[in-house]
Motif scaffolding. Structure first.
Motif, PDB file in Angstrom:
ATOM      1  N   PHE A 238     -10.091 -10.211 -18.969  1.00 47.73           N
ATOM      2  CA  PHE A 238      -9.931 -10.795 -17.645  1.00 47.73           C
ATOM      3  C   PHE A 238      -8.761 -11.769 -17.712  1.00 47.73           C
ATOM      4  N   GLY A 239      -7.856 -11.641 -16.738  1.00 42.37           N
ATOM      5  CA  GLY A 239      -6.668 -12.473 -16.753  1.00 42.37           C
ATOM      6  C   GLY A 239      -5.969 -12.356 -18.092  1.00 42.37           C
ATOM      7  N   PRO A 240      -5.563 -13.485 -18.682  1.00 42.42           N
ATOM      8  CA  PRO A 240      -4.910 -13.433 -20.000  1.00 42.42           C
ATOM      9  C   PRO A 240      -5.901 -13.454 -21.159  1.00 42.42           C
ATOM     10  N   PHE A 241      -7.218 -13.386 -20.854  1.00 45.27           N
ATOM     11  CA  PHE A 241      -8.240 -13.549 -21.878  1.00 45.27           C
ATOM     12  C   PHE A 241      -8.800 -12.211 -22.340  1.00 45.27           C
ATOM     13  N   ARG A 242      -9.252 -12.222 -23.606  1.00 48.77           N
ATOM     14  CA  ARG A 242      -9.957 -11.078 -24.177  1.00 48.77           C
ATOM     15  C   ARG A 242     -11.165 -11.624 -24.939  1.00 48.77           C
ATOM     16  N   LEU A 243     -12.346 -11.155 -24.553  1.00 47.03           N
ATOM     17  CA  LEU A 243     -13.595 -11.625 -25.165  1.00 47.03           C
ATOM     18  C   LEU A 243     -14.211 -10.484 -25.956  1.00 47.03           C
ATOM     19  N   ALA A 244     -14.206 -10.611 -27.283  1.00 46.45           N
ATOM     20  CA  ALA A 244     -14.858  -9.643 -28.168  1.00 46.45           C
ATOM     21  C   ALA A 244     -16.265 -10.162 -28.435  1.00 46.45           C
ATOM     22  N   ALA A 245     -17.248  -9.630 -27.692  1.00 42.86           N
ATOM     23  CA  ALA A 245     -18.598 -10.179 -27.747  1.00 42.86           C
ATOM     24  C   ALA A 245     -19.198 -10.054 -29.142  1.00 42.86           C
ATOM     25  N   GLY A 246     -19.035  -8.879 -29.749  1.00 41.59           N
ATOM     26  CA  GLY A 246     -19.631  -8.684 -31.061  1.00 41.59           C
ATOM     27  C   GLY A 246     -19.064  -9.606 -32.118  1.00 41.59           C
ATOM     28  N   GLU A 247     -17.767  -9.975 -31.969  1.00 43.06           N
ATOM     29  CA  GLU A 247     -17.124 -10.862 -32.934  1.00 43.06           C
ATOM     30  C   GLU A 247     -17.242 -12.336 -32.540  1.00 43.06           C
ATOM     31  N   ARG A 248     -17.815 -12.585 -31.336  1.00 45.75           N
ATOM     32  CA  ARG A 248     -17.911 -13.940 -30.801  1.00 45.75           C
ATOM     33  C   ARG A 248     -16.557 -14.627 -30.833  1.00 45.75           C
ATOM     34  N   LEU A 249     -15.566 -13.916 -30.276  1.00 49.92           N
ATOM     35  CA  LEU A 249     -14.192 -14.408 -30.315  1.00 49.92           C
ATOM     36  C   LEU A 249     -13.583 -14.302 -28.928  1.00 49.92           C
ATOM     37  N   LEU A 250     -13.072 -15.429 -28.434  1.00 46.82           N
ATOM     38  CA  LEU A 250     -12.326 -15.468 -27.173  1.00 46.82           C
ATOM     39  C   LEU A 250     -10.880 -15.793 -27.493  1.00 46.82           C
ATOM     40  N   THR A 251      -9.942 -14.957 -26.987  1.00 45.65           N
ATOM     41  CA  THR A 251      -8.518 -15.207 -27.210  1.00 45.65           C
ATOM     42  C   THR A 251      -7.797 -15.253 -25.881  1.00 45.65           C
ATOM     43  N   ARG A 252      -6.745 -16.037 -25.837  1.00 43.42           N
ATOM     44  CA  ARG A 252      -5.858 -16.091 -24.678  1.00 43.42           C
ATOM     45  C   ARG A 252      -4.477 -15.659 -25.145  1.00 43.42           C
ATOM     46  N   ASP A 253      -3.991 -14.539 -24.603  1.00 47.28           N
ATOM     47  CA  ASP A 253      -2.702 -13.977 -25.026  1.00 47.28           C
ATOM     48  C   ASP A 253      -2.652 -13.819 -26.538  1.00 47.28           C
ATOM     49  N   GLY A 254      -3.790 -13.449 -27.121  1.00 45.56           N
ATOM     50  CA  GLY A 254      -3.861 -13.191 -28.552  1.00 45.56           C
ATOM     51  C   GLY A 254      -4.162 -14.397 -29.412  1.00 45.56           C
ATOM     52  N   VAL A 255      -4.187 -15.603 -28.803  1.00 38.82           N
ATOM     53  CA  VAL A 255      -4.439 -16.826 -29.574  1.00 38.82           C
ATOM     54  C   VAL A 255      -5.900 -17.234 -29.391  1.00 38.82           C
ATOM     55  N   PRO A 256      -6.662 -17.481 -30.474  1.00 32.85           N
ATOM     56  CA  PRO A 256      -8.073 -17.860 -30.338  1.00 32.85           C
ATOM     57  C   PRO A 256      -8.248 -19.131 -29.503  1.00 32.85           C
ATOM     58  N   VAL A 257      -9.290 -19.149 -28.688  1.00 35.64           N
ATOM     59  CA  VAL A 257      -9.626 -20.298 -27.858  1.00 35.64           C
ATOM     60  C   VAL A 257     -10.842 -20.984 -28.474  1.00 35.64           C
ATOM     61  N   GLU A 258     -10.729 -22.287 -28.701  1.00 38.30           N
ATOM     62  CA  GLU A 258     -11.857 -23.037 -29.272  1.00 38.30           C
ATOM     63  C   GLU A 258     -12.927 -23.221 -28.200  1.00 38.30           C
ATOM     64  N   LEU A 259     -14.139 -22.802 -28.529  1.00 36.63           N
ATOM     65  CA  LEU A 259     -15.219 -22.833 -27.555  1.00 36.63           C
ATOM     66  C   LEU A 259     -16.536 -23.017 -28.307  1.00 36.63           C
ATOM     67  N   GLY A 260     -17.387 -23.914 -27.802  1.00 39.52           N
ATOM     68  CA  GLY A 260     -18.672 -24.132 -28.438  1.00 39.52           C
ATOM     69  C   GLY A 260     -19.572 -22.907 -28.341  1.00 39.52           C
ATOM     70  N   ALA A 261     -20.570 -22.869 -29.218  1.00 37.60           N
ATOM     71  CA  ALA A 261     -21.447 -21.700 -29.284  1.00 37.60           C
ATOM     72  C   ALA A 261     -22.193 -21.482 -27.970  1.00 37.60           C
ATOM     73  N   ARG A 262     -22.728 -22.567 -27.359  1.00 38.07           N
ATOM     74  CA  ARG A 262     -23.467 -22.406 -26.109  1.00 38.07           C
ATOM     75  C   ARG A 262     -22.538 -21.989 -24.976  1.00 38.07           C
ATOM     76  N   ALA A 263     -21.366 -22.589 -24.917  1.00 36.34           N
ATOM     77  CA  ALA A 263     -20.410 -22.212 -23.870  1.00 36.34           C
ATOM     78  C   ALA A 263     -20.025 -20.739 -24.012  1.00 36.34           C
ATOM     79  N   LEU A 264     -19.874 -20.282 -25.263  1.00 35.68           N
ATOM     80  CA  LEU A 264     -19.533 -18.883 -25.480  1.00 35.68           C
ATOM     81  C   LEU A 264     -20.681 -17.979 -25.023  1.00 35.68           C
ATOM     82  N   ASP A 265     -21.928 -18.375 -25.307  1.00 30.24           N
ATOM     83  CA  ASP A 265     -23.073 -17.590 -24.852  1.00 30.24           C
ATOM     84  C   ASP A 265     -23.107 -17.512 -23.323  1.00 30.24           C
ATOM     85  N   ILE A 266     -22.816 -18.635 -22.659  1.00 31.46           N
ATOM     86  CA  ILE A 266     -22.805 -18.639 -21.187  1.00 31.46           C
ATOM     87  C   ILE A 266     -21.721 -17.691 -20.678  1.00 31.46           C
TER      88      ILE A 266
END
Length: 944
Positions: free
Chosen positions: A10-38
């Protein structure tokens, strides 16, 4: 919380759910575990409300938390996403209900058949997005979500309602999620449903080399994340529906967005009915503020202001605006046309004209003329507001199919009552009145009549006017083709192809008229002859065949045997050769073309026809005939003042001399071909369907290796592939890679050979290059054999050779049979391999690819050592040495000397063996790291 392997974009983001990894334009985004679950919980259900309690239960399944904790993590999540910055919207708060993820989401599996999903970096080819679109934001948002989940959506609605505008907006909205891999195909330029897949394949840069381009198109899209927008499908609905269904079924990563006045009605389709814009109601006391809240009124006011009539809407005027919008049923195009008249007539008079001239009583029957009935009344009225010069120019402009240039308008529309000044003035006025649309393409402006306007203008023109326009239109595009046909580049990407494809649609329309009832068949013959080389250059072989056959059938006593028939027959033969292989029909057409050129004493014409005829005989394995044709071409080249033709002649001669074993003559001819600088006349190279100069470099690489220059050969092979890749022309690159792979195999660079075989095979599949798929399979077999897997090598070689013989593609037969014979011996079938070599020797002596004679004799000598005829092996190897020296093939000579020295050594004649091998090895000044030189050096060391 359990999460699958899905990936959300979505937009510039890519969320790999199985890897619990959010990236923006290929760069990892720091995000807490609960925020990532939400985020995972929300993005898994885009455009769907998720209650607060439901969300807390999912994120904190075993813990009781306060609602404040959820709000805290939502705030952190929004901050990480940049929600609200620069207009970006991701998470909406639903008061009293919960939250909703509102951005368009693309969901895909992380793997396909166990491998990572392939990404696609195709050229984006979308129409410009409107700076502001009135009343369609909700539709765009809903369509983006629907398309992301359903993959196949058709926007259905009446003509002029805004389907194309919304489709373009949706494509732009989703573009980042597809990494720019989106293609917009306007079928308003296509009149034949059978050309629907041709149009899509051409826009993707795929050559059309079969009667049915769909398999190649599917192969190109399979496994690729791609957004395909099929616009204006109603008049080609059978072709569009069939193609969409095939792509949806066979390409699971492709997403299809179509627009049509009716549903395509095929499996997988989701229909989105696009309603007209909301109109102010007919009720007493309507205020300006209330009326201005409705999208139809907003559009009317904005377009009126843009046309120079800004309205300070009063309550009294609000009723007039509301009436106009209602009378036009909220159809965007009709509203825009009406608003454009306010500047000239005022609001009240515009409403009065609407009442008098536009009853809007259309029926919308399916059998109505395309793009006409829905806005028939609107166009009647709009036409009535034009001046007589504007009406005349509009009727004449209707002859163009799709966009046209001002140059084309001057060439077709002017004449009689219309001079240049009148044309310029009328087009300016028609653009201002929204009767003609504009779009810049590079430094030039393209003009276009809306399809409904064009159909209307054609209807009101009388027969005599339409016929005169058709003649001027066909004549202009004939001149255009004759001026530009010789310089057409080998286009293969959408950005370059767009303007040319537009012009070719006008050529098709002119050809349809010329060969139709009441047309001018003589003009059609000339137009088809001018179009033929362009169809070939763009790999549109089915169309080349269709129009060439049509024109040849229309020849009469005055045109039969002329230059036009010569070009038509040559083009037909070339198209048939690629479509059907070495057929008798292809040969007959090419030989007829050559006979006409000879009868006319046309040296350049003969040379142009000799190119495809030479290729025909190479493909069927008649190398001796190809050599004679090459020599004829070289003799003719001196009689013509055309550097491109001369380069073509040198290329034809060079490849023939190479295959005949005359390496010195081949090198001289090929180097002469390479000295020709691109940019001059190119008519003589068009008919080959690939760039001969580039392929001269590939054949030169083989020649250099054979002459004993392995390092130079590898460098030249790589250069030929790089140059072909820069040209971005599938056939040229494929042929260059074939010859380069043989050099890599000869030098023992198996890693490069493997890379190029994989690359070559993938491209052959993507571009429907049938015989080349068989070549790829056979080369893969030869590579497996060199790596020591004899069983796999023999299997691949036998399968590939069988397919090539079925297609009558014999260019590489001898080289592949040499490899197969060695593989058969390695698997204990030496007698079978020996029979294969003997048959190949007889064939080369009969048909002329004598360059392989020394290698065939060497392989025969090796095979004889494993049979009861071992005593004959030395004689065969000495014959191989003799023929190698005659040809100046130092590479073949080294191989023969190495095998003969090994045989002599086994017989106790080591001194004789060393004396034979050492002087041959000493003649090499480069390539010590290549396989043959290393093998010879190792053997010589043991002999010493």
């Amino acid at each position: 919380m359990m999460m699958g392997p899905d990936v959300f974009s979505f937009g510039p983001f890519r969320l790999a759910a199985g890897e619990r990894l959010l990236t923006r334009d290929g760069v990892p985004v720091e995000l807490g575990a609960r925020a990532l679950d939400i985020l995972v919980a929300l993005v898994s259900r885009p455009n769907e409300p998720v209650g607060k309690r439901e969300l807390m239960a999912e994120v904190w399944p075993d813990v009781t938390v306060e609602e404040g904790s959820l709000r805290f993590h939502i705030v952190a999540l929004r901050k990480a996403l940049g929600d609200g910055q620069d207009g970006a919207r991701y998470i909406a708060t639903l008061p009293g209900r919960g939250y909703c993820f509102v951005a368009p989401v693309l969901r895909s599996s992380g793997t396909v058949d166990g491998a990572a999903t392939a990404s696609f970096t195709g050229a984006t080819f979308l129409p410009a997005r409107l700076a502001r679109m009135v009343g369609r934001e909700d539709s765009v948002r809903a369509l983006a979500g629907q398309l992301a989940t359903a993959r196949f959506v058709t926007i259905v609605g009446p003509g002029g309602v805004g389907k194309t505008t919304v489709a373009a907006a949706v494509a732009h909205e989703l573009l980042e999620g597809f990494a720019g891999a989106a293609l917009f195909v306007d079928f308003g330029l296509v009149t034949d449903p059978r050309l629907v897949p041709v149009a899509v394949a051409s826009m993707l840069g795929l050559p059309i080399r079969s009667e049915d381009p769909v398999p190649g198109l599917i192969a190109h899209l399979r496994g690729r994340r791609f957004l395909l927008v099929l616009d204006s499908c109603e008049h080609v609905i059978d072709g569009a529906a069939g193609l969409a269904a095939e792509i949806f079924r066979a390409a699971p990563e492709a997403h299809i967005l179509a627009t049509s006045r009716e549903a395509l009605r095929v499996e997988g389709e989701q229909v989105h009915h696009l309603a007209p814009l909301g109109c102010p109601p007919d009720e007493p006391g309507l205020t300006a503020a209330a009326a201005g809240a409705f999208p139809a009124a907003q559009l009317f006011l904005e377009r009126a202001a843009a046309a120079g009539a800004p309205l300070d809407l009063s309550d009294a005027d609000a009723a007039l605006v509301a009436e106009i919008c209602r009378r036009l049923d909220g159809v965007a195009l009709a509203i825009e046309l009406a608003a454009g008249r306010v500047q000239a007539y005022g609001l009240r008079q515009t409403a009065a004209l609407l009442d008098q001239r536009l009853p809007l009583s259309w029926t919308g029957q399916r059998n109505a003329p395309p793009r006409q009935r829905t806005l028939q009344a609107t166009l009647d009225w709009s036409y009535g507001l034009l001046s007589e010069p504007e009406r005349l120019v509009l009727r004449r402009l209707a002859v163009f199919v799709g966009p046209f240039t001002m140059e084309a308008a001057l060439g077709v529309v002017t004449g009689g009552a219309v001079d240049d000044a009148m044309l310029f003035a009328a087009i300016d006025s028609l653009v201002a009145k929204s009767m003609v649309a504009t779009r810049p393409v590079g430094a030039m402006m393209r003009y276009r009549l809306l399809d409904t306007t064009r159909a209307y203008a054609q209807q009101i023109a009388d027969d005599a006017e339409r016929a005169a326009l058709a003649v001027r239109h066909a004549g202009y595009y004939r001149r255009w083709l004759e001026q530009l046909g010789g310089d057409w580049p080998a286009l293969s990407n959408a950005a370059e192809r767009g303007p040319y494809l537009t012009a070719m649609n006008n050529v098709r329309a002119a050809l349809d008229w010329c060969f139709g009832q009441g047309g001018d068949a003589g003009l059609g013959v000339a137009l088809a002859a001018a179009a033929a080389p362009v169809f070939l250059a763009m790999s549109l072989l089915t169309e080349c065949r269709r129009w060439s056959e049509r024109a040849i059938g229309a020849l009469d006593a005055t045109t039969r045997g002329g230059s036009e028939e010569m070009h038509l027959q040559a083009a037909l033969g070339m198209a048939l050769m690629f479509l059907q292989g070495g057929s008798d029909a292809a040969r007959a057409a090419l030989e007829r073309a050559l006979a006409i050129a000879e009868a006319r004493g046309d040296a350049l014409g003969q040379l142009v026809v000799l190119g495809p005829l030479h290729m025909f005989h190479l493909r069927i394995g008649a190398f001796d005939i190809a050599l004679e044709l090459g020599k004829r071409g070289a003799a003719l080249a001196g009689a013509v003042e055309d550097p491109a033709a001369a380069a073509l002649a040198q290329f034809l001669l060079g490849i023939s001399l190479h295959l005949a074993g005359d390496l010195g003559g081949a090198r001289a001819a090929l180097e002469a071909a390479l000295r020709h600088q691109p940019g001059g006349p190119r008519a003589s190279t068009i008919y080959l369907g690939f760039e001969g100069q580039n392929l001269s470099g590939a054949i030169l690489a083989r020649t250099l290796w054979l002459q004993g220059h392995p390092a130079q050969a590898v460098e030249q092979a790589r250069r030929a592939v790089r140059e072909a890749e820069r040209m971005d022309h599938p056939v040229t690159l494929s042929v260059a890679m074939i010859w380069a792979i043989t050099v890599f195999l000869w030098t023992g660079d198996l890693r490069s050979a493997e890379q190029h075989v994989a690359w070559f095979t993938a491209r052959a599949g993507n571009h429907s290059l049938g015989p080349y798929l068989a070549v790829g399979q056979a080369l893969a077999g030869a590579l497996a054999l060199r790596r020591g897997d004899a069983e796999a090598g023999v299997e691949g070689l036998q399968a590939g050779l069988a397919m090539l013989r079925g297609a009558r593609y014999e260019v590489l037969t001898t080289a592949l049979e040499i490899a197969l014979a060695e593989g058969l011996t390695a698997t204990g079938r030496a007698t079978e391999g020996l029979a294969l070599v003997d048959a190949a020797i007889r064939r080369v002596e009969t048909h002329g690819d004598l360059v392989y004679r020394p290698e065939l004799l060497r392989v025969k000598g090796r095979l004889l050592q494993a049979t009861p005829q071992a005593s004959e092996a030395e004689a065969c190897l000495r014959q191989s040495l003799d023929w190698s020296r005659r040809q100046g093939a130092l590479a073949w000579e080294l191989r023969a000397a190495t095998d003969l020295a090994a045989l002599l050594a086994r017989q106790g004649r080591s001194g004789e063996a060393a004396a034979l091998l050492r002087p041959v090895l000493d003649r090499f000044t480069e390539g010590a790291e290549t396989a043959d030189l290393q093998a010879a050096a190792r053997l010589l060391a043991t002999l010493n």
